[in-house]
Write an enzyme that holds these catalytic residues in place. Structure first.
Site, PDB file in Angstrom:
ATOM      1  N   SER A   1      35.815  28.465  26.070  1.00  0.00           N
ATOM      2  CA  SER A   1      36.808  28.766  27.095  1.00  0.00           C
ATOM      3  C   SER A   1      37.514  30.079  26.805  1.00  0.00           C
ATOM      4  O   SER A   1      37.770  30.876  27.719  1.00  0.00           O
ATOM      5  CB  SER A   1      37.839  27.635  27.188  1.00  0.00           C
ATOM      6  OG  SER A   1      37.252  26.451  27.675  1.00  0.00           O
TER       7      SER A   1
ATOM      8  N   PHE B   1      43.948  34.667  33.195  1.00  0.00           N
ATOM      9  CA  PHE B   1      43.611  34.732  34.623  1.00  0.00           C
ATOM     10  C   PHE B   1      44.467  33.722  35.347  1.00  0.00           C
ATOM     11  O   PHE B   1      44.323  32.513  35.124  1.00  0.00           O
ATOM     12  CB  PHE B   1      42.114  34.415  34.769  1.00  0.00           C
ATOM     13  CG  PHE B   1      41.553  34.484  36.159  1.00  0.00           C
ATOM     14  CD1 PHE B   1      41.045  35.673  36.661  1.00  0.00           C
ATOM     15  CD2 PHE B   1      41.481  33.349  36.959  1.00  0.00           C
ATOM     16  CE1 PHE B   1      40.472  35.735  37.927  1.00  0.00           C
ATOM     17  CE2 PHE B   1      40.917  33.391  38.224  1.00  0.00           C
ATOM     18  CZ  PHE B   1      40.413  34.599  38.712  1.00  0.00           C
TER      19      PHE B   1
ATOM     20  N   LEU C   1      45.306  31.973  38.600  1.00  0.00           N
ATOM     21  CA  LEU C   1      45.001  31.571  39.975  1.00  0.00           C
ATOM     22  C   LEU C   1      45.583  30.197  40.276  1.00  0.00           C
ATOM     23  O   LEU C   1      46.352  30.021  41.221  1.00  0.00           O
ATOM     24  CB  LEU C   1      43.493  31.571  40.218  1.00  0.00           C
ATOM     25  CG  LEU C   1      43.043  31.137  41.618  1.00  0.00           C
ATOM     26  CD1 LEU C   1      43.537  32.118  42.682  1.00  0.00           C
ATOM     27  CD2 LEU C   1      41.522  30.991  41.691  1.00  0.00           C
ATOM     28  N   THR C   2      45.234  29.191  39.477  1.00  0.00           N
ATOM     29  CA  THR C   2      45.666  27.815  39.707  1.00  0.00           C
ATOM     30  C   THR C   2      47.185  27.694  39.616  1.00  0.00           C
ATOM     31  O   THR C   2      47.819  28.307  38.767  1.00  0.00           O
ATOM     32  CB  THR C   2      45.012  26.882  38.674  1.00  0.00           C
ATOM     33  OG1 THR C   2      43.609  26.910  38.851  1.00  0.00           O
ATOM     34  CG2 THR C   2      45.502  25.448  38.822  1.00  0.00           C
TER      35      THR C   2
ATOM     36  N   SER D   1      42.109  23.157  43.694  1.00  0.00           N
ATOM     37  CA  SER D   1      40.895  23.262  44.504  1.00  0.00           C
ATOM     38  C   SER D   1      41.122  24.067  45.781  1.00  0.00           C
ATOM     39  O   SER D   1      40.167  24.565  46.375  1.00  0.00           O
ATOM     40  CB  SER D   1      40.370  21.870  44.863  1.00  0.00           C
ATOM     41  OG  SER D   1      39.979  21.158  43.705  1.00  0.00           O
TER      42      SER D   1
ATOM     43  N   TRP E   1      47.918  25.707  33.885  1.00  0.00           N
ATOM     44  CA  TRP E   1      46.661  25.443  33.180  1.00  0.00           C
ATOM     45  C   TRP E   1      45.918  26.751  32.875  1.00  0.00           C
ATOM     46  O   TRP E   1      44.735  26.885  33.145  1.00  0.00           O
ATOM     47  CB  TRP E   1      45.764  24.477  33.968  1.00  0.00           C
ATOM     48  CG  TRP E   1      46.450  23.224  34.375  1.00  0.00           C
ATOM     49  CD1 TRP E   1      46.704  22.805  35.653  1.00  0.00           C
ATOM     50  CD2 TRP E   1      47.006  22.231  33.508  1.00  0.00           C
ATOM     51  NE1 TRP E   1      47.380  21.613  35.633  1.00  0.00           N
ATOM     52  CE2 TRP E   1      47.580  21.229  34.330  1.00  0.00           C
ATOM     53  CE3 TRP E   1      47.086  22.086  32.123  1.00  0.00           C
ATOM     54  CZ2 TRP E   1      48.218  20.109  33.807  1.00  0.00           C
ATOM     55  CZ3 TRP E   1      47.720  20.973  31.604  1.00  0.00           C
ATOM     56  CH2 TRP E   1      48.267  19.996  32.443  1.00  0.00           C
ATOM     57  N   ILE E   2      46.633  27.701  32.297  1.00  0.00           N
ATOM     58  CA  ILE E   2      46.088  29.032  32.073  1.00  0.00           C
ATOM     59  C   ILE E   2      45.659  29.182  30.618  1.00  0.00           C
ATOM     60  O   ILE E   2      46.500  29.249  29.699  1.00  0.00           O
ATOM     61  CB  ILE E   2      47.119  30.118  32.442  1.00  0.00           C
ATOM     62  CG1 ILE E   2      47.683  29.880  33.851  1.00  0.00           C
ATOM     63  CG2 ILE E   2      46.485  31.506  32.313  1.00  0.00           C
ATOM     64  CD1 ILE E   2      46.634  29.831  34.954  1.00  0.00           C
TER      65      ILE E   2
ATOM     66  N   GLU F   1      37.286  25.134  36.795  1.00  0.00           N
ATOM     67  CA  GLU F   1      36.321  26.017  37.477  1.00  0.00           C
ATOM     68  C   GLU F   1      35.601  25.279  38.613  1.00  0.00           C
ATOM     69  O   GLU F   1      34.425  25.500  38.877  1.00  0.00           O
ATOM     70  CB  GLU F   1      35.296  26.606  36.501  1.00  0.00           C
ATOM     71  CG  GLU F   1      35.842  27.105  35.193  1.00  0.00           C
ATOM     72  CD  GLU F   1      36.803  28.271  35.351  1.00  0.00           C
ATOM     73  OE1 GLU F   1      37.023  28.714  36.481  1.00  0.00           O
ATOM     74  OE2 GLU F   1      37.341  28.714  34.335  1.00  0.00           O
TER      75      GLU F   1
ATOM     76  N   THR G   1      36.083  21.225  40.603  1.00  0.00           N
ATOM     77  CA  THR G   1      35.825  19.821  40.291  1.00  0.00           C
ATOM     78  C   THR G   1      34.423  19.426  40.746  1.00  0.00           C
ATOM     79  O   THR G   1      33.789  20.101  41.567  1.00  0.00           O
ATOM     80  CB  THR G   1      36.848  18.914  40.990  1.00  0.00           C
ATOM     81  OG1 THR G   1      36.662  19.030  42.410  1.00  0.00           O
ATOM     82  CG2 THR G   1      38.278  19.312  40.636  1.00  0.00           C
TER      83      THR G   1
END
Length: 395
Positions: free
Chosen positions: A97, A135, A137-138, A144, A168-169, A374, A376
């Site tokens: 990861s 990164f 994004l989430t 999702s 969750w980075i 990345e 589900t």
């Protein structure tokens, strides 16, 4: 008693690879076995990872951004990069990861979407492991469905001001630079999403680490909090518009998972086979029982098929022919099979399978995260379903 074969021999896997690919794979395997494997159980148990030290060593090895061209990156093939991911995840998903986020998310975003100035400033240092990237994004409420993100960037004179929270980075609290995606008013809806290169020492940026994980414990996981983060116009990634920017980067990371998950599965299987050969049950090796051999045979088929799928997709990617649906197929199949294999191997080890003396339960726990990050399994099922039926089932 006949001489046992390896999984690679059973499927003649090396016959599908070029000599250079095998040499680089073996180099990464040797590094992983010598520099990572002896310590990873303790890192997992303590939930501490010397990520900066590992990044420096991986940079010296050429494993960071290894599939990118120029700016200190080796420019190797996608298949070679996949093989490196496989060997690193055979040690631990958290290590892979770190490499995926550094090379396939943060570095790829700057390399693919960034300005020449952004590339020159960050990529050589990131390739060497001197600078760590993450990164963003989430978000807490949007995983999702990234189109619904609440993080926004508003113009203030010649600057952009970012506010929002990411969740969750990987690498977040140790990163020197964050690629952050935010909603802007440059277009309506998802088309207004843009990426920003954010030095983590910018006022208003913080990255509190997430604790109490039981999965990916040998990995740094954080929130990103952006509270009035002021950036110059030049911080925006000039070539990325809309969701295509972050989703293209995610496709790069998913590709590495296709290979990496098979590394975790292979490691579990090898440990289970070795254990079954040495563990005596009713005065003979556990490996001598038909039920055990049936489990091993079934798992070997899935690990072998997973390797073949990964190699095939690697060749497609090297030819520039791979599609997002094909990446989804690889990620869905290989991670789903890997976690099933880890659980089955645990049964062969019995009570020993739940201890960190063996890697099986650690892989199983890690793969619970890999199963959902990345993309589900459900998202990948819908992606494949749309490809085959022409009907979009997403809301």
């Amino acid at each position: 008693m006949s001489r046992p074969q390896t999984l690679s021999q059973l499927f003649a896997l090396d016959s599908l690879l070029e000599p250079e690919e095998i040499a680089i794979r073996d180099t990464v395997r040797k590094f992983a076995d010598e520099r990572l494997r002896p310590y990873v159980a303790d890192w997992f148990e303590e939930a501490k990872l010397p990520a900066r030290d590992i990044a420096k060593e991986l940079g010296s090895l050429g494993a960071l951004g290894m599939h990118l061209e120029g700016y200190g990156c080796p420019g190797l093939s996608a298949t070679t990069y996949g093989l490196a991911c496989l060997e690193l995840e055979a040690v631990d998903s958290g290590i892979r990861s770190l490499v995926s986020v550094q090379g396939s998310l943060a570095m790829f975003s700057i390399h693919h979407w960034g300005s020449e100035e952004q590339k020159q400033e960050w990529l050589p240092r990131m390739a060497a492991g001197d600078a760590i990237g993450c990164f963003g994004l989430t978000e807490p409420d949007f995983g999702s469905n990234p189109a619904g993100m609440r993080t926004h960037a508003k113009r203030d004179g010649d600057d952009w001001v970012l506010n929002g929270t990411k969740m969750w980075i990987t690498n977040g609290s140790i990163a020197d630079v964050a690629v952050v995606w935010a909603q802007t008013d440059l277009a309506d809806g998802p088309a207004g999403i843009r990426g920003f290169v954010v030095p983590t020492d910018t006022p208003g940026f913080s990255a509190p680490e997430i604790h109490k994980k039981v999965s990916l414990r040998a990995s740094v996981t954080s929130e990103l909090v952006l509270d009035g983060v002021r950036l110059p116009q030049t911080a925006m990634l000039p070539e990325a518009q809309g969701l295509r920017g972050p989703l293209t980067s995610l496709g790069e990371a998913r590709f590495g998972i296709i290979f990496g998950s098979m590394g975790a599965a292979r490691d579990c299987l090898e440990v289970a086979v070795d254990y079954a050969q040495t563990r005596q049950v009713f005065d003979k090796p556990l490996a001598g029982y038909q039920l055990t051999q049936a489990k091993i045979a079934d798992m070997a088929l899935e690990v072998g098929k997973g390797h073949l799928l990964a190699y095939h997709l690697g060749r497609l990617k090297d030819r520039g022919e791979i599609t997002p649906e094909q990446v989804s197929t690889g990620k869905l199949n290989n991670v789903r099979e890997a976690i099933a294999i880890a659980r089955e191997c645990r049964t062969i080890l019995g009570a020993n399978g739940i201890t960190l003396e063996y890697p099986v339960i650690r892989h199983a726990n890690n793969l619970e995260s890999v199963l959902t990050y990345e993309g589900t399994s459900e998202v990948h099922q819908l992606t494949i379903g749309k490809a085959l039926t022409g009907e979009g089932a997403f809301r």
